[in-house]
Design a protein around this motif. Structure first.
Motif, PDB file in Angstrom:
ATOM      1  N   LEU A  14       8.036  36.150 -10.006  1.00  0.00           N
ATOM      2  CA  LEU A  14       8.855  35.105 -10.621  1.00  0.00           C
ATOM      3  C   LEU A  14       9.974  34.781  -9.638  1.00  0.00           C
ATOM      4  O   LEU A  14      10.678  35.684  -9.181  1.00  0.00           O
ATOM      5  CB  LEU A  14       9.424  35.607 -11.948  1.00  0.00           C
ATOM      6  N   VAL A  15      10.089  33.499  -9.294  1.00  0.00           N
ATOM      7  CA  VAL A  15      11.081  33.066  -8.304  1.00  0.00           C
ATOM      8  C   VAL A  15      11.991  32.016  -8.918  1.00  0.00           C
ATOM      9  O   VAL A  15      11.527  31.111  -9.612  1.00  0.00           O
ATOM     10  CB  VAL A  15      10.373  32.470  -7.059  1.00  0.00           C
ATOM     11  N   ALA A  16      13.298  32.156  -8.687  1.00  0.00           N
ATOM     12  CA  ALA A  16      14.269  31.136  -9.108  1.00  0.00           C
ATOM     13  C   ALA A  16      15.176  30.840  -7.920  1.00  0.00           C
ATOM     14  O   ALA A  16      15.626  31.763  -7.245  1.00  0.00           O
ATOM     15  CB  ALA A  16      15.107  31.644 -10.282  1.00  0.00           C
ATOM     16  N   SER A  17      15.408  29.553  -7.656  1.00  0.00           N
ATOM     17  CA  SER A  17      16.222  29.201  -6.488  1.00  0.00           C
ATOM     18  C   SER A  17      17.027  27.933  -6.691  1.00  0.00           C
ATOM     19  O   SER A  17      16.535  26.961  -7.281  1.00  0.00           O
ATOM     20  CB  SER A  17      15.330  29.019  -5.257  1.00  0.00           C
ATOM     21  N   TRP A  18      18.255  27.972  -6.182  1.00  0.00           N
ATOM     22  CA  TRP A  18      19.107  26.781  -6.119  1.00  0.00           C
ATOM     23  C   TRP A  18      19.180  26.232  -4.695  1.00  0.00           C
ATOM     24  O   TRP A  18      20.034  25.411  -4.393  1.00  0.00           O
ATOM     25  CB  TRP A  18      20.517  27.119  -6.576  1.00  0.00           C
ATOM     26  N   THR A  19      18.298  26.701  -3.806  1.00  0.00           N
ATOM     27  CA  THR A  19      18.386  26.235  -2.415  1.00  0.00           C
ATOM     28  C   THR A  19      17.081  25.598  -1.938  1.00  0.00           C
ATOM     29  O   THR A  19      16.767  25.621  -0.756  1.00  0.00           O
ATOM     30  CB  THR A  19      18.797  27.386  -1.465  1.00  0.00           C
ATOM     31  N   TYR A  20      16.315  25.014  -2.871  1.00  0.00           N
ATOM     32  CA  TYR A  20      15.145  24.232  -2.471  1.00  0.00           C
ATOM     33  C   TYR A  20      15.657  22.827  -2.157  1.00  0.00           C
ATOM     34  O   TYR A  20      15.554  21.924  -2.978  1.00  0.00           O
ATOM     35  CB  TYR A  20      14.101  24.189  -3.588  1.00  0.00           C
ATOM     36  N   TYR A  21      16.245  22.684  -0.955  1.00  0.00           N
ATOM     37  CA  TYR A  21      16.943  21.433  -0.622  1.00  0.00           C
ATOM     38  C   TYR A  21      15.986  20.276  -0.369  1.00  0.00           C
ATOM     39  O   TYR A  21      16.378  19.122  -0.392  1.00  0.00           O
ATOM     40  CB  TYR A  21      17.861  21.647   0.580  1.00  0.00           C
ATOM     41  N   LYS A  22      14.721  20.602  -0.106  1.00  0.00           N
ATOM     42  CA  LYS A  22      13.766  19.528   0.146  1.00  0.00           C
ATOM     43  C   LYS A  22      12.714  19.531  -0.943  1.00  0.00           C
ATOM     44  O   LYS A  22      11.567  19.878  -0.725  1.00  0.00           O
ATOM     45  CB  LYS A  22      13.123  19.724   1.538  1.00  0.00           C
ATOM     46  N   GLY A  23      13.124  19.178  -2.130  1.00  0.00           N
ATOM     47  CA  GLY A  23      12.142  19.016  -3.195  1.00  0.00           C
ATOM     48  C   GLY A  23      12.081  20.164  -4.177  1.00  0.00           C
ATOM     49  O   GLY A  23      12.178  21.330  -3.814  1.00  0.00           O
ATOM     50  N   GLU A  24      11.921  19.768  -5.432  1.00  0.00           N
ATOM     51  CA  GLU A  24      11.898  20.715  -6.530  1.00  0.00           C
ATOM     52  C   GLU A  24      10.526  21.392  -6.626  1.00  0.00           C
ATOM     53  O   GLU A  24       9.519  20.806  -6.260  1.00  0.00           O
ATOM     54  CB  GLU A  24      12.165  19.898  -7.811  1.00  0.00           C
ATOM     55  N   ASP A  25      10.504  22.618  -7.130  1.00  0.00           N
ATOM     56  CA  ASP A  25       9.236  23.295  -7.410  1.00  0.00           C
ATOM     57  C   ASP A  25       9.310  23.860  -8.811  1.00  0.00           C
ATOM     58  O   ASP A  25      10.287  24.501  -9.173  1.00  0.00           O
ATOM     59  CB  ASP A  25       8.986  24.429  -6.409  1.00  0.00           C
ATOM     60  N   ASN A  26       8.280  23.581  -9.608  1.00  0.00           N
ATOM     61  CA  ASN A  26       8.284  24.054 -10.992  1.00  0.00           C
ATOM     62  C   ASN A  26       6.841  24.437 -11.319  1.00  0.00           C
ATOM     63  O   ASN A  26       6.273  23.993 -12.299  1.00  0.00           O
ATOM     64  CB  ASN A  26       8.771  22.916 -11.901  1.00  0.00           C
ATOM     65  N   SER A  27       6.249  25.251 -10.445  1.00  0.00           N
ATOM     66  CA  SER A  27       4.807  25.467 -10.527  1.00  0.00           C
ATOM     67  C   SER A  27       4.453  26.900 -10.903  1.00  0.00           C
ATOM     68  O   SER A  27       5.251  27.823 -10.717  1.00  0.00           O
ATOM     69  CB  SER A  27       4.149  25.114  -9.190  1.00  0.00           C
ATOM     70  N   THR A  28       3.260  27.039 -11.429  1.00  0.00           N
ATOM     71  CA  THR A  28       2.739  28.351 -11.820  1.00  0.00           C
ATOM     72  C   THR A  28       1.269  28.402 -11.420  1.00  0.00           C
ATOM     73  O   THR A  28       0.529  27.444 -11.648  1.00  0.00           O
ATOM     74  CB  THR A  28       2.867  28.551 -13.349  1.00  0.00           C
TER      75      THR A  28
END
Length: 339
Positions: free
Chosen positions: A235-249
């Motif tokens: 499980l990964v959570a990040s506020w530093t995906y500066y080039k595009g959001e990821d919301n995948s499983t």
């Protein structure tokens, strides 16, 4: 039947983008009161709805008899506001993470039970069409047992989302309690529990502040989860995906793999070991860039109208929160935490 009288407490980004518009669109609801310490924010919506505005939520609950309350405050206030609302006899919809601690979460559940009101937590990922479809496919048994998974939620950070930008409460530990894990990680612990119909047994977490300056809340977390069934994943959570959001499983199963939210058009892709590929266009996952209706408000209102306890209950919210709290404990102690 008469309309449900709703108050929104906290008029920041989540209220402005999701709760208020979704209440406005629901025919069963009358918005009667708004509260925000920045009184102008509350006044703006009060004027629009012929409602009352308050700077202090306690005044609101004392002055106005409401049927239901949305708690859209900073995380540290979720429990005190939710408990006060339940004690005032109102059904409560609280944003995630439901509380700062497990004790607070239990106190909220107890307050709702004692007052005979519903407590629902705004874990909208369960309600998004791709996740509903993924759940349906998993439950059909076609893919067999889930062996391993990865689930991730990352975006550039709340400065792009919050009404206060870089000065957001999200970055102040006393108000936020936790950073990316409370904002995004808890969505994914809730989602994986829901998809697998399984509970998390063990958690190992690296939870750190890697790049956001001037804050001591976490901006990145990578966690290893072992489920009660033995399934393992990340499980990964990040506020530093500066080039595009990821919301995948992605779920690797006995009979193939299922990818959710990895493709711009085919929101769910099933690749079976026999070579067949199934692609489902079922509607997007709501993102910060693209706000689709979250379904949370309609589900909450429907619970009240039909007098059916919400499926995304306080108990469910608490279990998802405990996974996140275990990751922080793992980071602090260097140990694997058993739930």
């Amino acid at each position: 039947m008469s309309k449900i009288k709703v108050a929104v407490i906290g008029c920041g980004a989540i209220a402005q983008r999701r709760h208020i518009p979704e209440y406005e669109a629901n025919p069963h609801v009358e918005l009667v009161a708004f509260a925000d310490p920045v009184i102008e924010r509350a006044q703006k919506y009060a004027e629009k709805h012929g409602a009352l505005a308050f700077a202090d939520y306690r005044e609101l609950l004392k002055e106005v008899k409401v049927d239901a309350v949305s708690v859209c405050t900073p995380n540290a206030l979720h429990a005190p506001v939710a408990i006060a609302a339940a004690n005032a006899g109102a059904h409560v919809l609280v944003e995630k993470p439901m509380a700062a601690t497990a004790e607070e979460g239990r106190a909220m559940i107890e307050a709702a039970q004692q007052n005979g009101v519903y407590l629902m937590v705004g874990h909208n990922q369960r309600l998004m069409p791709p996740h509903a479809k993924a759940k349906e496919i998993l439950d059909s048994g076609r893919l067999g047992k889930v062996i391993s998974f990865r689930t991730s939620f990352g975006h550039p950070g709340p400065e792009r989302w919050s009404v206060d930008g870089k000065d957001s409460w999200f970055f102040r530990k006393d108000e936020a309690i936790m950073g990316a894990m409370g904002d995004l990680g808890v969505h994914k612990s809730d989602l994986i529990r829901y998809l697998l119909s399984d509970e998390v047994a063990d958690v190992a977490g690296f939870v750190n502040t890697l790049h956001k300056e001037g804050t001591d809340v976490d901006d990145n977390a990578t966690c290893l989860l072992r489920m009660k069934s033995g399934t393992i994943g990340t499980l990964v959570a990040s506020w530093t995906y500066y080039k595009g959001e990821d919301n995948s499983t992605v779920l690797w199963c006995e009979n193939g793999v299922m990818k959710v939210g990895t493709h711009p058009d085919d929101q769910v892709i099933v690749e079976l070991r026999n070579g067949t590929v199934e692609r489902y266009k079922v509607g997007a996952i709501a993102t910060n860039e693209k706000q689709t209706s979250s379904g949370v408000i309609d589900t909450f209102v429907n619970s009240i109208v039909t007098q059916t306890p919400p499926s995304i209950s306080g108990e469910e919210g608490l279990r998802s929160l405990e996974v996140i709290l275990a990751a922080f404990e793992s980071q602090a102690t260097g140990k694997v935490i058993s739930l």
